[in-house]
Design a protein around this motif. Structure first.
Motif, mmCIF file in Angstrom:
data_model
loop_
_atom_site.group_PDB
_atom_site.id
_atom_site.type_symbol
_atom_site.label_atom_id
_atom_site.label_comp_id
_atom_site.label_asym_id
_atom_site.label_seq_id
_atom_site.Cartn_x
_atom_site.Cartn_y
_atom_site.Cartn_z
ATOM 1 N N LYS A 1 0.817 -1.213 0.000
ATOM 2 C CA LYS A 1 0.000 0.000 0.000
ATOM 3 C C LYS A 1 0.851 1.264 0.000
ATOM 4 N N ARG A 2 1.894 1.266 0.807
ATOM 5 C CA ARG A 2 2.678 2.488 0.966
ATOM 6 C C ARG A 2 3.707 2.703 -0.142
ATOM 7 N N PHE A 3 4.352 1.632 -0.575
ATOM 8 C CA PHE A 3 5.440 1.817 -1.524
ATOM 9 C C PHE A 3 4.967 2.360 -2.874
ATOM 10 N N PRO A 4 3.821 1.941 -3.403
ATOM 11 C CA PRO A 4 3.352 2.544 -4.665
ATOM 12 C C PRO A 4 3.169 4.058 -4.562
ATOM 13 N N LEU A 5 2.773 4.545 -3.387
ATOM 14 C CA LEU A 5 2.631 5.993 -3.211
ATOM 15 C C LEU A 5 3.987 6.683 -3.312
ATOM 16 N N LEU A 6 4.994 6.061 -2.723
ATOM 17 C CA LEU A 6 6.348 6.597 -2.831
ATOM 18 C C LEU A 6 6.820 6.556 -4.282
ATOM 19 N N ALA A 7 6.558 5.445 -4.952
ATOM 20 C CA ALA A 7 7.015 5.280 -6.333
ATOM 21 C C ALA A 7 6.405 6.341 -7.251
ATOM 22 N N GLU A 8 5.133 6.676 -7.022
ATOM 23 C CA GLU A 8 4.455 7.653 -7.870
ATOM 24 C C GLU A 8 5.071 9.042 -7.724
ATOM 25 N N ALA A 9 5.714 9.294 -6.584
ATOM 26 C CA ALA A 9 6.347 10.598 -6.373
ATOM 27 C C ALA A 9 7.592 10.759 -7.234
ATOM 28 N N PHE A 10 8.154 9.644 -7.671
ATOM 29 C CA PHE A 10 9.388 9.687 -8.452
ATOM 30 C C PHE A 10 9.188 9.297 -9.905
ATOM 31 N N SER A 11 8.132 8.553 -10.193
ATOM 32 C CA SER A 11 7.992 8.015 -11.540
ATOM 33 C C SER A 11 6.530 7.749 -11.827
ATOM 34 N N SER A 12 6.140 7.901 -13.095
ATOM 35 C CA SER A 12 4.765 7.592 -13.474
ATOM 36 C C SER A 12 4.567 6.083 -13.484
ATOM 37 N N LEU A 13 3.323 5.651 -13.445
ATOM 38 C CA LEU A 13 3.023 4.212 -13.422
ATOM 39 C C LEU A 13 3.506 3.513 -14.684
ATOM 40 N N ARG A 14 3.706 4.274 -15.768
ATOM 41 C CA ARG A 14 4.151 3.670 -17.017
ATOM 42 C C ARG A 14 5.657 3.437 -17.061
ATOM 43 N N SER A 15 6.376 4.010 -16.115
ATOM 44 C CA SER A 15 7.835 3.881 -16.163
ATOM 45 C C SER A 15 8.405 3.427 -14.822
ATOM 46 N N LEU A 16 7.717 2.516 -14.159
ATOM 47 C CA LEU A 16 8.199 2.020 -12.869
ATOM 48 C C LEU A 16 9.521 1.273 -12.999
ATOM 49 N N HIS A 17 9.807 0.764 -14.198
ATOM 50 C CA HIS A 17 11.068 0.055 -14.384
ATOM 51 C C HIS A 17 12.267 0.992 -14.242
ATOM 52 N N LYS A 18 12.000 2.302 -14.274
ATOM 53 C CA LYS A 18 13.085 3.268 -14.123
ATOM 54 C C LYS A 18 13.373 3.606 -12.662
ATOM 55 N N LEU A 19 12.545 3.099 -11.753
ATOM 56 C CA LEU A 19 12.717 3.424 -10.332
ATOM 57 C C LEU A 19 14.102 3.099 -9.792
ATOM 58 N N PRO A 20 14.661 1.906 -10.085
ATOM 59 C CA PRO A 20 16.005 1.614 -9.568
ATOM 60 C C PRO A 20 17.028 2.673 -9.971
ATOM 61 N N GLU A 21 16.961 3.127 -11.212
ATOM 62 C CA GLU A 21 17.901 4.143 -11.682
ATOM 63 C C GLU A 21 17.671 5.468 -10.958
ATOM 64 N N VAL A 22 16.394 5.803 -10.714
ATOM 65 C CA VAL A 22 16.065 7.034 -9.995
ATOM 66 C C VAL A 22 16.645 7.003 -8.586
ATOM 67 N N PHE A 23 16.472 5.867 -7.900
ATOM 68 C CA PHE A 23 16.960 5.757 -6.523
ATOM 69 C C PHE A 23 18.485 5.738 -6.461
ATOM 70 N N ILE A 24 19.126 5.122 -7.448
ATOM 71 C CA ILE A 24 20.595 5.108 -7.489
ATOM 72 C C ILE A 24 21.119 6.533 -7.677
ATOM 73 N N ASN A 25 20.491 7.281 -8.586
ATOM 74 C CA ASN A 25 20.904 8.676 -8.804
ATOM 75 C C ASN A 25 20.677 9.512 -7.548
ATOM 76 N N LEU A 26 19.579 9.251 -6.860
ATOM 77 C CA LEU A 26 19.291 9.975 -5.620
ATOM 78 C C LEU A 26 20.346 9.670 -4.566
ATOM 79 N N TYR A 27 20.694 8.391 -4.446
ATOM 80 C CA TYR A 27 21.717 7.990 -3.477
ATOM 81 C C TYR A 27 23.070 8.625 -3.812
ATOM 82 N N THR A 28 23.422 8.623 -5.091
ATOM 83 C CA THR A 28 24.692 9.232 -5.506
ATOM 84 C C THR A 28 24.711 10.713 -5.153
#
Length: 284
Positions: free
Chosen positions: A153-180
């Motif tokens: 329930k909670r994680f999809p809400l977080l994911a939507e803040a960073f990426s649209s539902l059509r590009s969830l496969h890009k989330l790992p790259e988004v989080f890696i860039n954020l961490y860097t």
């Protein structure tokens, strides 16, 4: 070393018999000061140091090579002035094997010396950039999938803040860039936690009244002010050309009026009204 040292540099060079922590900005002469401190210690006539007992660590290989070269040159010059000095002669021989290295190579040597205690194979090596990037993506993808399963329930809400539902496969790259990005801050990931606490504390305020909103508001004012200036010049030039006036003046005039209204609203209105104004944009 013929150099006019500052009082702070001279203190860093000459102070002995205690632990020192010296903070210095880029370009302040850290390498030169450290080199002089080492040379002074090695060539001290009363109680000379032994370079084989020193650990000299820098951030880059270039700095480590420069340090070694400077120390070798200084000891050579001191030995030339005092050829019978057996201590200086031995130091000149030891410089080649002295522990003058980067931080990462120092730790790598420690691991190589104790690989058995650490349960590592003797053939271990440092991964190259391509390998580490692939590992990062693989591990982050697994982490994202794990959190989806644990927090349906909670994680999809977080994911939507960073990426649209059509590009969830890009989330790992988004989080890696954020961490860097946050790794460049002294606090690291703790910086994000501090930001989250501030956001939570200001959650009841209008967005433009919170600390982050104020920054974005000022940047938006500057951007819209620039747009108004550019559009004003464009409308003036278009209005002076009969052919362009009929084709482009209504559209550019609409955009100019819209931008002026937006700029005025940014001075007095809250986030909700400004957002509604932007959503009402309907270009001709």
């Amino acid at each position: 070393m013929a150099k006019n040292w500052t009082d702070a540099q001279r203190a860093a060079i000459d102070t002995h018999g205690k632990d020192l922590l010296i903070s210095a900005a880029a370009g302040s002469g850290k390498t030169a000061t450290l080199t002089e401190r080492i040379i002074t210690s090695l060539t001290d006539k009363k109680a000379p140091s032994d370079i084989s007992n020193m650990l000299i660590v820098t951030f880059t290989r270039a700095a480590a090579a420069e340090l070694r070269q400077r120390i070798f040159k200084a000891v050579s010059e001191a030995l030339a002035a005092d050829p019978s000095n057996r201590h200086l002669s031995s130091q000149l021989v030891k410089i080649g094997n002295a522990k003058i290295c980067t931080i990462d190579s120092f730790y790598l040597d420690l691991i190589r010396e104790h690989f058995s205690s650490l349960g590592l194979p003797p053939s271990f090596r440092v991964a190259d950039t391509t390998e580490t990037e692939l590992l990062e993506k693989e591990l982050m993808s697994e982490t994202v999938e794990d959190f989806y399963e644990r927090e349906p329930k909670r994680f999809p809400l977080l994911a939507e803040a960073f990426s649209s539902l059509r590009s969830l496969h890009k989330l790992p790259e988004v989080f890696i860039n954020l961490y860097t990005h946050v790794s460049s801050y002294p606090e690291g990931v703790a910086f994000l936690r501090d930001c989250a606490k501030r956001c939570l504390a200001e959650a009841e305020l209008d967005f433009f009244e919170c600390s982050f909103g104020k920054i974005l508001l000022e940047e938006t004012k500057a951007s819209v002010g620039h747009f108004v200036s550019v559009l004003s010049d464009a409308v003036e030039k278009i209005d002076s050309d009969e052919a362009a006036r009929a084709a482009y003046l209504p559209s550019f005039s609409y955009d100019l009026t819209f931008s002026r209204d937006l700029l005025a609203m940014l001075e007095v209105e809250g986030y909700a009204k400004i957002r509604a104004h932007l959503l009402g944009y309907s270009p001709i």
